[in-house]
Design a protein around this motif. Structure first.
Motif, PDB file in Angstrom:
ATOM      1  N   PHE A  93      -1.293 -11.094  -8.945  1.00  0.00           N
ATOM      2  CA  PHE A  93      -1.093  -9.773  -9.539  1.00  0.00           C
ATOM      3  C   PHE A  93      -0.261  -8.927  -8.591  1.00  0.00           C
ATOM      4  N   SER A  94       0.697  -8.188  -9.150  1.00  0.00           N
ATOM      5  CA  SER A  94       1.499  -7.287  -8.334  1.00  0.00           C
ATOM      6  C   SER A  94       1.730  -5.992  -9.095  1.00  0.00           C
ATOM      7  N   GLN A  95       1.981  -4.938  -8.324  1.00  0.00           N
ATOM      8  CA  GLN A  95       2.186  -3.616  -8.916  1.00  0.00           C
ATOM      9  C   GLN A  95       3.227  -2.851  -8.108  1.00  0.00           C
ATOM     10  N   LEU A  96       4.224  -2.330  -8.796  1.00  0.00           N
ATOM     11  CA  LEU A  96       5.251  -1.487  -8.196  1.00  0.00           C
ATOM     12  C   LEU A  96       5.134  -0.111  -8.842  1.00  0.00           C
ATOM     13  N   MET A  97       4.996   0.941  -8.016  1.00  0.00           N
ATOM     14  CA  MET A  97       4.714   2.255  -8.562  1.00  0.00           C
ATOM     15  C   MET A  97       5.520   3.332  -7.846  1.00  0.00           C
ATOM     16  N   ALA A  98       6.119   4.217  -8.642  1.00  0.00           N
ATOM     17  CA  ALA A  98       6.885   5.346  -8.114  1.00  0.00           C
ATOM     18  C   ALA A  98       6.268   6.640  -8.618  1.00  0.00           C
ATOM     19  N   ASN A  99       6.136   7.634  -7.738  1.00  0.00           N
ATOM     20  CA  ASN A  99       5.506   8.902  -8.076  1.00  0.00           C
ATOM     21  C   ASN A  99       6.368  10.071  -7.637  1.00  0.00           C
ATOM     22  N   LEU A 100       6.339  11.132  -8.416  1.00  0.00           N
ATOM     23  CA  LEU A 100       6.937  12.407  -8.032  1.00  0.00           C
ATOM     24  C   LEU A 100       5.983  13.513  -8.450  1.00  0.00           C
ATOM     25  N   TRP A 123       5.892   6.108 -12.673  1.00  0.00           N
ATOM     26  CA  TRP A 123       6.349   4.879 -13.320  1.00  0.00           C
ATOM     27  C   TRP A 123       5.680   3.706 -12.615  1.00  0.00           C
ATOM     28  N   ARG A 124       5.180   2.773 -13.431  1.00  0.00           N
ATOM     29  CA  ARG A 124       4.452   1.642 -12.851  1.00  0.00           C
ATOM     30  C   ARG A 124       4.834   0.358 -13.584  1.00  0.00           C
ATOM     31  N   ARG A 125       5.059  -0.701 -12.818  1.00  0.00           N
ATOM     32  CA  ARG A 125       5.277  -2.022 -13.392  1.00  0.00           C
ATOM     33  C   ARG A 125       4.212  -2.967 -12.846  1.00  0.00           C
ATOM     34  N   GLU A 126       3.552  -3.677 -13.755  1.00  0.00           N
ATOM     35  CA  GLU A 126       2.503  -4.623 -13.383  1.00  0.00           C
ATOM     36  C   GLU A 126       2.924  -6.028 -13.804  1.00  0.00           C
ATOM     37  N   GLU A 127       2.645  -6.989 -12.940  1.00  0.00           N
ATOM     38  CA  GLU A 127       2.931  -8.393 -13.244  1.00  0.00           C
ATOM     39  C   GLU A 127       1.682  -9.218 -12.940  1.00  0.00           C
ATOM     40  N   TYR A 128       1.300 -10.062 -13.894  1.00  0.00           N
ATOM     41  CA  TYR A 128       0.112 -10.902 -13.743  1.00  0.00           C
ATOM     42  C   TYR A 128       0.483 -12.338 -14.080  1.00  0.00           C
ATOM     43  N   GLY A 129       0.030 -13.258 -13.271  1.00  0.00           N
ATOM     44  CA  GLY A 129       0.327 -14.657 -13.520  1.00  0.00           C
ATOM     45  C   GLY A 129      -0.804 -15.561 -13.082  1.00  0.00           C
ATOM     46  N   ILE A 130      -0.788 -16.763 -13.592  1.00  0.00           N
ATOM     47  CA  ILE A 130      -1.727 -17.802 -13.162  1.00  0.00           C
ATOM     48  C   ILE A 130      -0.919 -19.041 -12.810  1.00  0.00           C
ATOM     49  N   ARG A 131      -1.121 -19.524 -11.589  1.00  0.00           N
ATOM     50  CA  ARG A 131      -0.482 -20.776 -11.160  1.00  0.00           C
ATOM     51  C   ARG A 131      -1.391 -21.926 -11.556  1.00  0.00           C
ATOM     52  N   PRO A 132      -0.933 -22.843 -12.408  1.00  0.00           N
ATOM     53  CA  PRO A 132      -1.802 -23.949 -12.823  1.00  0.00           C
ATOM     54  C   PRO A 132      -2.172 -24.842 -11.644  1.00  0.00           C
ATOM     55  N   PRO A 183       0.022 -22.127 -17.423  1.00  0.00           N
ATOM     56  CA  PRO A 183       0.678 -21.087 -16.626  1.00  0.00           C
ATOM     57  C   PRO A 183       0.750 -19.776 -17.406  1.00  0.00           C
ATOM     58  N   VAL A 184       0.559 -18.679 -16.689  1.00  0.00           N
ATOM     59  CA  VAL A 184       0.627 -17.349 -17.294  1.00  0.00           C
ATOM     60  C   VAL A 184       1.649 -16.526 -16.532  1.00  0.00           C
ATOM     61  N   ASP A 185       2.508 -15.842 -17.266  1.00  0.00           N
ATOM     62  CA  ASP A 185       3.495 -14.952 -16.670  1.00  0.00           C
ATOM     63  C   ASP A 185       3.622 -13.741 -17.593  1.00  0.00           C
ATOM     64  N   ALA A 186       2.892 -12.674 -17.281  1.00  0.00           N
ATOM     65  CA  ALA A 186       2.850 -11.496 -18.148  1.00  0.00           C
ATOM     66  C   ALA A 186       3.199 -10.256 -17.330  1.00  0.00           C
ATOM     67  N   SER A 187       3.798  -9.287 -17.992  1.00  0.00           N
ATOM     68  CA  SER A 187       4.147  -8.043 -17.311  1.00  0.00           C
ATOM     69  C   SER A 187       4.158  -6.897 -18.305  1.00  0.00           C
ATOM     70  N   SER A 251      -6.449  -4.203 -19.141  1.00  0.00           N
ATOM     71  CA  SER A 251      -5.635  -4.725 -18.043  1.00  0.00           C
ATOM     72  C   SER A 251      -5.000  -6.054 -18.457  1.00  0.00           C
ATOM     73  N   LEU A 252      -3.961  -6.440 -17.726  1.00  0.00           N
ATOM     74  CA  LEU A 252      -3.335  -7.739 -17.985  1.00  0.00           C
ATOM     75  C   LEU A 252      -4.320  -8.872 -17.738  1.00  0.00           C
ATOM     76  N   HIS A 253      -5.218  -8.688 -16.757  1.00  0.00           N
ATOM     77  CA  HIS A 253      -6.216  -9.716 -16.475  1.00  0.00           C
ATOM     78  C   HIS A 253      -7.119  -9.927 -17.693  1.00  0.00           C
TER      79      HIS A 253
END
Length: 370
Positions: A93-100, A123-132, A183-187, A251-253
């Motif tokens: 899981f990863s998250q990139l977030m920008a705030n003002l 602004w927020r971008r979330e990425e969720y994946g599962i490695r088989p 495998p899972v690759d979601a965002s 959540s993506l999870h």
């Protein structure tokens, strides 16, 4: 940056147990789950002002990965040549977030006690994946058990061919923790903006109002708001209250997590699948698309400062959360004496093409909480 390793034991498989192969473990075996968790994050920002406006701008990134390995185990369906150590994969899981955030206090003839104006955007971008995991950690191999007791034999029968009379396919996947299969690759992305106003209507009476708008690429948009007030009767007595609404998208999870685990239910070792709501198996068992959780929050309190160096607060909170997301009950055969309903659910699982577990569950909007 942080890294953590762990090791935990499963339940001991006896030598004569159905989930043991005596040619590999003549005295039975104790499978172990080894885990490695890695976290790293970085955040940077700038605070300052432009004229009378104060601002705070920041950018942050964080990532987590959780890997599983199974030792001293076996995939029974692969027979006596099965590996005993498996890479079972793991989620990321990863998250990139920008705030003002921007704020200014106005003082003029209209707002003699000052009007604080704050607004911001995120602004927020979330990425969720599962490695088989490796194939041996989850695959259904060809071996079947023919007969029972001391006279039983274990022979290979190619997948898809009819089984000999009185035989059953052996359990697939690494014992105690089969590997992640798919495998899972979601965002998704989310943008939110807010406006916050605060002023003293008259001396000693503060009122705050806030409005927030959120927009998700997978769950649409929503408005939330808050009203709060505080009134000081004297220097030592004040009352306060607030009411607000809330919104939480699944959540993506919760949308995409999928795994098979072995659980001890009433003394029985049962393999249970957790399926995403979009999976055909979950749909066959009654799953529907998840919806956001919503909440209403009410609070009221009294603040007392009767003498120096002493403060007493008494507060009341009432929080209502609708459509909370939880895991359903285990559906299928989970005991040695299954009911007719349990057997009917098991038939649905088998009809969906799954032979390596006897029960399943999925996430559901299942609870209202007060």
């Amino acid at each position: 940056y942080g890294e953590r390793e762990g090791e935990s034991n499963g339940f001991y498989r006896l030598s004569n147990a159905a989930n043991n192969n005596v040619f590999v473990y003549p005295e039975g075996f104790l499978p172990q789950i080894s885990t490695r968790l890695k976290d790293w994050s970085a955040t940077g920002g700038v605070r300052g002002n432009v004229g009378a406006w104060d601002f705070d701008v920041s950018l942050g990134y964080g990532r987590n990965q959780f890997d599983f390995r199974v030792d001293d185990s076996i995939n029974l369906s692969l027979g006596p040549t099965s590996p005993t150590t498996f890479d079972s994969g793991g989620p990321r899981f990863s998250q990139l977030m920008a705030n003002l955030d921007v704020q200014r206090t106005f003082e003029n003839d209209i707002f003699r006690n000052g009007l604080s104006v704050a607004f911001g955007v995120e602004w927020r971008r979330e990425e969720y994946g599962i490695r088989p995991g490796e194939e041996a950690s989850f695959v259904q191999g060809p071996f079947v058990r023919v007969g029972s007791g001391p006279s039983q034999t274990i022979v290979p029968v190619p997948i898809g061919q009819p089984l000999p009379p009185g035989s059953t396919r052996l359990a697939a996947g690494a014992q105690v923790f089969p590997g992640f299969r798919v495998p899972v690759d979601a965002s998704r992305e989310n943008v939110s903006v807010y406006l916050d106003l605060e002023t003293d209507i008259v001396e000693n009476w503060t009122v705050t109002g806030a409005l927030r708008y959120e927009d998700y690429t997978d769950f649409g948009s929503d408005w939330n708001w808050k009203l709060a007030t505080r009134y000081a009767f004297t220097d030592w007595l004040a009352v306060r209250g607030a009411y607000s609404t809330g919104f939480r998208a699944p959540s993506l999870h919760q949308q995409f997590f999928e795994t098979i685990t072995t659980q001890n239910l009433g003394g029985q070792l049962v393999d249970i699948a957790t399926s995403p709501v979009s999976d055909p198996l979950a749909i066959a068992l009654g799953a529907t698309p998840l919806t956001p959780e919503s909440s209403r929050n009410l609070s009221a309190g009294v603040v007392l400062n009767p003498f120096p160096n002493f403060t007493l607060t008494v507060d009341y909170y009432n929080i209502k959360i609708d459509d909370r997301i939880v895991v359903s009950e285990n559906l299928g055969v989970t005991s040695a004496t299954p009911s007719a309903t349990d057997l009917a659910v098991l038939a649905v699982i088998r009809a969906a093409g799954f032979t390596n577990f006897n029960a399943a569950r999925y996430f559901v909007n299942g609870i209202d909480t007060t």
